[in-house]
Design a protein around this motif. Structure first.
Motif, PDB file in Angstrom:
ATOM      1  N   LEU A 251      22.032  32.043 105.726  1.00  0.00           N
ATOM      2  CA  LEU A 251      21.783  30.658 105.363  1.00  0.00           C
ATOM      3  C   LEU A 251      20.286  30.438 105.179  1.00  0.00           C
ATOM      4  O   LEU A 251      19.480  31.037 105.885  1.00  0.00           O
ATOM      5  CB  LEU A 251      22.308  29.713 106.442  1.00  0.00           C
ATOM      6  CG  LEU A 251      23.767  29.877 106.857  1.00  0.00           C
ATOM      7  CD1 LEU A 251      24.144  28.825 107.890  1.00  0.00           C
ATOM      8  CD2 LEU A 251      24.684  29.821 105.667  1.00  0.00           C
ATOM      9  N   SER A 252      19.954  29.575 104.231  1.00  0.00           N
ATOM     10  CA  SER A 252      18.559  29.221 103.992  1.00  0.00           C
ATOM     11  C   SER A 252      18.382  27.719 104.134  1.00  0.00           C
ATOM     12  O   SER A 252      19.296  26.952 103.844  1.00  0.00           O
ATOM     13  CB  SER A 252      18.136  29.639 102.583  1.00  0.00           C
ATOM     14  OG  SER A 252      18.259  31.023 102.400  1.00  0.00           O
ATOM     15  N   CYS A 253      17.210  27.325 104.561  1.00  0.00           N
ATOM     16  CA  CYS A 253      16.870  25.907 104.698  1.00  0.00           C
ATOM     17  C   CYS A 253      15.468  25.708 104.156  1.00  0.00           C
ATOM     18  O   CYS A 253      14.509  26.318 104.648  1.00  0.00           O
ATOM     19  CB  CYS A 253      16.937  25.468 106.155  1.00  0.00           C
ATOM     20  SG  CYS A 253      16.379  23.769 106.457  1.00  0.00           S
TER      21      CYS A 253
ATOM     22  N   THR B  36      10.458  28.425 104.165  1.00  0.00           N
ATOM     23  CA  THR B  36      11.913  28.521 104.285  1.00  0.00           C
ATOM     24  C   THR B  36      12.273  29.090 105.657  1.00  0.00           C
ATOM     25  O   THR B  36      11.585  29.979 106.167  1.00  0.00           O
ATOM     26  CB  THR B  36      12.496  29.417 103.182  1.00  0.00           C
ATOM     27  OG1 THR B  36      12.145  28.869 101.911  1.00  0.00           O
ATOM     28  CG2 THR B  36      14.013  29.523 103.291  1.00  0.00           C
TER      29      THR B  36
ATOM     30  N   VAL C 142      17.237  21.062 102.776  1.00  0.00           N
ATOM     31  CA  VAL C 142      18.303  21.505 101.880  1.00  0.00           C
ATOM     32  C   VAL C 142      18.761  22.885 102.317  1.00  0.00           C
ATOM     33  O   VAL C 142      17.985  23.847 102.291  1.00  0.00           O
ATOM     34  CB  VAL C 142      17.825  21.541 100.419  1.00  0.00           C
ATOM     35  CG1 VAL C 142      18.945  22.040  99.510  1.00  0.00           C
ATOM     36  CG2 VAL C 142      17.356  20.153  99.989  1.00  0.00           C
ATOM     37  N   GLU C 143      20.040  22.967 102.711  1.00  0.00           N
ATOM     38  CA  GLU C 143      20.624  24.240 103.117  1.00  0.00           C
ATOM     39  C   GLU C 143      21.373  24.880 101.957  1.00  0.00           C
ATOM     40  O   GLU C 143      21.870  24.186 101.077  1.00  0.00           O
ATOM     41  CB  GLU C 143      21.617  24.059 104.289  1.00  0.00           C
ATOM     42  CG  GLU C 143      21.060  23.381 105.515  1.00  0.00           C
ATOM     43  CD  GLU C 143      21.586  21.985 105.674  1.00  0.00           C
ATOM     44  OE1 GLU C 143      21.702  21.498 106.825  1.00  0.00           O
ATOM     45  OE2 GLU C 143      21.896  21.350 104.636  1.00  0.00           O
ATOM     46  N   SER C 144      21.485  26.188 102.027  1.00  0.00           N
ATOM     47  CA  SER C 144      22.288  26.930 101.069  1.00  0.00           C
ATOM     48  C   SER C 144      22.726  28.235 101.718  1.00  0.00           C
ATOM     49  O   SER C 144      22.204  28.618 102.769  1.00  0.00           O
ATOM     50  CB  SER C 144      21.498  27.206  99.790  1.00  0.00           C
ATOM     51  OG  SER C 144      20.360  27.988 100.076  1.00  0.00           O
ATOM     52  N   GLY C 145      23.686  28.902 101.072  1.00  0.00           N
ATOM     53  CA  GLY C 145      24.097  30.212 101.537  1.00  0.00           C
ATOM     54  C   GLY C 145      25.442  30.278 102.223  1.00  0.00           C
ATOM     55  O   GLY C 145      25.907  31.369 102.564  1.00  0.00           O
TER      56      GLY C 145
ATOM     57  N   THR D  57      26.127  23.030 105.329  1.00  0.00           N
ATOM     58  CA  THR D  57      26.739  24.013 104.453  1.00  0.00           C
ATOM     59  C   THR D  57      27.919  24.648 105.192  1.00  0.00           C
ATOM     60  O   THR D  57      27.810  25.001 106.367  1.00  0.00           O
ATOM     61  CB  THR D  57      25.712  25.075 103.998  1.00  0.00           C
ATOM     62  OG1 THR D  57      26.309  25.956 103.046  1.00  0.00           O
ATOM     63  CG2 THR D  57      25.166  25.897 105.159  1.00  0.00           C
TER      64      THR D  57
END
Length: 121
Positions: A20-22, A77, A5-8, A115
């Motif tokens: 970005l975070s994973c 992470t 799950v990526e975010s940022g 993302t």
């Protein structure tokens, strides 16, 4: 089954920064190679950076000196710190995990959903 799950992602002006975070489930980031790919509209998906289980990092020439891949084992992470962003960095960024050869070749079956990063004034 591994899920990533990526975010940022987001919109940023040229010269700006994003991280970005994973976060994976089903694996530990310290036990596998992790990487980031990106795909711009109409272009192929390219490897941006990766980090091996031993902590060795590698970057595409286009991002060397501007991007940094890292991991936090306690948080399980992986991050991609992106500085001095330029419009050419605009793309969907994907987190990947697996053996080093599979990550580098892009043949790993473990991909995040992506993302969007948009660099524009």
């Amino acid at each position: 089954q591994v899920q990533l799950v990526e975010s940022g992602g987001g919109l940023v002006q040229p010269g700006g920064s994003l991280t970005l975070s994973c976060v994976p489930s089903g694996i530990l980031v310290s036990f596998v190679a992790m990487g980031w790919y990106r795909q711009a509209p109409g272009k192929q998906r390219d490897l941006v950076a990766y980090i091996t289980s031993g902590g060795t990092t590698n970057y595409a020439d286009s991002v060397k000196g501007r991007f940094t891949i890292s991991r936090d084992n306690a948080k399980n992470t992986v991050y991609l710190q992106m500085n001095s962003l330029i419009p050419e960095d605009t793309a969907v960024y994907y987190c990947v995990a697996g053996s080093l050869s599979a990550v580098v070749s892009g043949t790993t079956r473990s991909w995040g959903q992506g993302t969007q990063v948009t660099v524009s004034s």
